[in-house]
Design a protein around this motif. Structure first.
Motif, PDB file in Angstrom:
ATOM      1  N   LEU A  14      -0.292 -14.284  22.603  1.00  0.00           N
ATOM      2  CA  LEU A  14      -1.298 -14.003  21.576  1.00  0.00           C
ATOM      3  C   LEU A  14      -0.648 -13.831  20.215  1.00  0.00           C
ATOM      4  CD1 LEU A  14      -3.766 -11.644  23.433  1.00  0.00           C
ATOM      5  CD2 LEU A  14      -4.077 -14.020  22.763  1.00  0.00           C
ATOM      6  N   ALA A  97     -15.410 -20.654  16.440  1.00  0.00           N
ATOM      7  CA  ALA A  97     -14.655 -19.595  17.098  1.00  0.00           C
ATOM      8  C   ALA A  97     -15.606 -18.658  17.830  1.00  0.00           C
ATOM      9  CB  ALA A  97     -13.827 -18.831  16.069  1.00  0.00           C
ATOM     10  N   LEU A  98     -16.715 -18.303  17.173  1.00  0.00           N
ATOM     11  CA  LEU A  98     -17.701 -17.415  17.800  1.00  0.00           C
ATOM     12  C   LEU A  98     -18.241 -18.049  19.081  1.00  0.00           C
ATOM     13  CD1 LEU A  98     -19.840 -15.766  14.990  1.00  0.00           C
ATOM     14  CD2 LEU A  98     -18.508 -14.667  16.791  1.00  0.00           C
ATOM     15  N   LEU A 100     -16.837 -20.281  20.951  1.00  0.00           N
ATOM     16  CA  LEU A 100     -15.793 -20.320  21.975  1.00  0.00           C
ATOM     17  C   LEU A 100     -15.646 -18.953  22.636  1.00  0.00           C
ATOM     18  CD1 LEU A 100     -13.840 -22.505  22.945  1.00  0.00           C
ATOM     19  CD2 LEU A 100     -12.100 -21.444  21.539  1.00  0.00           C
ATOM     20  N   VAL A 101     -15.641 -17.900  21.800  1.00  0.00           N
ATOM     21  CA  VAL A 101     -15.471 -16.550  22.335  1.00  0.00           C
ATOM     22  C   VAL A 101     -16.629 -16.211  23.268  1.00  0.00           C
ATOM     23  CG1 VAL A 101     -15.509 -14.102  21.717  1.00  0.00           C
ATOM     24  CG2 VAL A 101     -14.041 -15.675  20.478  1.00  0.00           C
ATOM     25  N   THR A 102     -17.883 -16.565  22.841  1.00  0.00           N
ATOM     26  CA  THR A 102     -19.042 -16.287  23.695  1.00  0.00           C
ATOM     27  C   THR A 102     -18.909 -17.029  25.020  1.00  0.00           C
ATOM     28  OG1 THR A 102     -20.103 -16.860  21.612  1.00  0.00           O
ATOM     29  CG2 THR A 102     -21.463 -15.804  23.279  1.00  0.00           C
ATOM     30  N   GLU A 103     -18.505 -18.305  24.908  1.00  0.00           N
ATOM     31  CA  GLU A 103     -18.396 -19.134  26.104  1.00  0.00           C
ATOM     32  C   GLU A 103     -17.384 -18.554  27.088  1.00  0.00           C
ATOM     33  OE1 GLU A 103     -17.631 -23.847  26.807  1.00  0.00           O
ATOM     34  OE2 GLU A 103     -18.169 -23.150  24.801  1.00  0.00           O
ATOM     35  N   ILE A 104     -16.173 -18.243  26.567  1.00  0.00           N
ATOM     36  CA  ILE A 104     -15.126 -17.723  27.451  1.00  0.00           C
ATOM     37  C   ILE A 104     -15.552 -16.364  28.006  1.00  0.00           C
ATOM     38  CG2 ILE A 104     -12.753 -16.889  27.520  1.00  0.00           C
ATOM     39  CD1 ILE A 104     -12.065 -19.033  25.490  1.00  0.00           C
ATOM     40  N   GLY A 105     -16.140 -15.540  27.135  1.00  0.00           N
ATOM     41  CA  GLY A 105     -16.584 -14.220  27.588  1.00  0.00           C
ATOM     42  C   GLY A 105     -17.604 -14.350  28.700  1.00  0.00           C
TER      43      GLY A 105
END
Lengths: 170, 349
Positions: A14, A97-98, A100-105
């Motif tokens: 990270l 980015a938002l 992607l984050v929602t998807e992965i979450g």
């Protein structure tokens, strides 16, 4: 012990990934990318996927990123230092980015409910078929032969296409 | 954790690592001396003679001199990468050495002592992967100097090492197909079972491997990245003192890694010639690790020998040899090896 190493490698990945996208100097960004890839390879080793780890280093770190460096060095050197911060693309970048984050979450949240069973089982499978490499080879060349061949065909087509496009301009 | 486990998995590996480090560093230092002597004899000279008997203390004197030199850094250099780059070469070489099988291993004080630091099932692949990292030392070192000759050297080095890696990998795959394993210990064991060193079964592959090995380590006749007649000294023109020494020694460490790889893959590792024949059984008076080291030094000598006898290639010749000669031959070699393995298996039933 394993968890400790996981946290160390995760922190490295990270940290270097953040450093990679925030560097203005392209070569520095590539160096951070190399560190990210090595961190990912370490995680693969932790997951007992040694073959994947070696290939990650051999192909990505030792091959593809070298070509990145090659291209960066061949294009106008003066431009390297004047790369604009975000290129005024912050709005689409933020939205993506938002998303992607929602998807992965969401995937992690759904996936957490049926995590694959204990690692002993997968280890037993590995032992039964020999090592990592043998298992992967058997899977690729028997059950998944067609997808494997299609993927190699796709790569070949992409390669020929790239050569054709580049040749026209020479 | 019990003491026995601690000794088996903690103390013994550390001792192994220390032994390998010390031995290899000594070989690296005296490799420079050996190269100067061998080149001198090829040129009908004497080589270093002043420091100690036959100049034997020359490496120590050189090391001290390099340590005490002023640390020069170009003011326009990218300082962080400039400092980091020389270490990468050593790092890549020494981490690859962990997979080298020097011998069969013994039992000491009731503990198992293998003569290999890590026998992993992806041994050869990991060695190739780790030694492929050394290209960064060349590219980053040349770029960070922020000067023209080093940059040209770096670009040449990157292109050369990436191209020759392809042919190298294909020949290694052909050998792995015969051995049926990627573990370095397993490959040597496979040569014992077949009763022949693999260079007998893979003559074409062996020749290609040796050529690629020289090109991968940027040695003459493939030392285009540092061609001193055109590029001053290529990618490390701006380096001096200890940092320069790291490049110099890293090159020798890379040569050692490549020699070890060649011995493991093609010359039967720690085995005697014709390991199954009774006729050569008397050769077992020489212990396994010594066999390995002797064969390794043979390759080291080969590196120095061709440096003294061959002129440098032109850059376009280098690329032609790599892409139009070595890669097609190595693919054909892979193909025919596969066919022959299938035929042998079919004949055996």
């Amino acid at each position: 012990m394993e968890l400790l190493f996981f946290y160390i490698f995760a922190a490295v990945i990270l940290g270097s990934a953040v450093m990679m996208v925030t560097r203005r100097n392209m070569v520095h960004a590539v160096v951070w990318m190399v560190i990210t890839f090595i961190g990912v390879a370490s995680l693969y080793i932790l997951l007992e996927a040694e073959f994947l780890a070696a290939v990650q280093i051999l192909v990505y770190t030792g091959g593809i990123v070298v070509l990145f460096l090659f291209v960066i060095m061949l294009v106008n050197l003066g431009d390297i230092y004047q790369v604009e911060w975000l290129h005024r693309q912050w709005l689409p970048a933020l939205l993506l980015a938002l998303l992607l984050v929602t998807e992965i979450g969401f995937m992690v949240w759904v996936g957490a409910q049926d995590v694959p069973a204990a690692p002993e089982q997968s280890e037993a499978i590995l032992r039964g078929l020999g090592g990592n490499v043998e298992t992967l080879g058997m899977a690729l060349y028997t059950d998944f032969l067609l997808p494997f061949e299609v993927a190699s065909m796709l790569l070949l087509v992409a390669m020929i296409g790239a050569i054709y496009l580049a040749k026209k301009r020479v | 954790m019990s003491t026995e486990l601690l000794i088996q998995y903690g103390v013994i590996p550390i001792i192994q690592i220390l032994v390998v480090m010390i031995v290899v560093l000594t070989v690296v230092a005296y490799g420079v001396y050996a190269e100067r002597k061998i080149l001198a004899f090829i040129h009908s000279r004497l080589g270093p003679m002043r420091v100690g008997p036959w100049g034997l203390f020359q490496p120590i004197a050189d090391g001290l001199k390099l340590l005490m030199k002023e640390d020069l850094r170009p003011s326009v250099a990218d300082s962080l990468i400039f400092v980091m780059a020389p270490a990468i070469l050593m790092l890549a070489a020494f981490s690859a050495l962990t997979m080298v099988p020097f011998g069969e291993g013994t039992t000491m004080f009731g503990y198992e002592v293998p003569y290999v630091i890590a026998d992993v099932n992806i041994g050869i692949l990991a060695m190739l992967a780790l030694s492929s990292l050394s290209v960064y030392a060349v590219v980053l070192g040349g770029w960070s100097s922020n000067s023209k000759y080093p940059l040209i050297g770096a670009l040449r080095g990157a292109a050369q090492m990436v191209s020759y890696e392809v042919a190298l990998a294909f020949t290694v795959v052909a050998t792995l197909m015969i051995a049926g394993t990627m573990s370095t210990v397993g490959i040597v064991e496979a040569q014992r079972e077949l009763g022949a060193w693999f260079f007998i079964l893979q003559p074409v592959g062996f020749v290609i491997f040796v050529i690629c090995m020289v090109a991968e380590t940027n040695r003459l006749p493939f030392d285009l990245p540092e061609a001193e007649t055109e590029l001053v000294s290529g990618y490390f023109t701006e380096f001096s003192g200890m940092r320069w020494a790291f490049y110099m020694l890293g090159e020798y460490a890379a040569m050692i890694v490549m020699s070890c790889l060649a011995v493991t893959l093609y010359l039967g590792g720690w085995l005697r010639p014709f390991p199954n024949s009774e006729l050569t059984a008397f050769l077992d008076v020489i212990p396994g690790p010594l066999w390995f080291v002797l064969k390794g030094f043979m390759f080291m000598y080969f590196f120095m020998w061709i440096r003294g006898t061959y002129p440098r290639y032109r850059y376009d010749q280098l690329m032609t040899i790599g892409w139009k000669v070595l890669i097609p031959i190595s693919i054909a070699n892979l193909f025919f090896t596969g066919i022959i393995i299938l035929l042998v298996q079919a004949a055996a039933g």
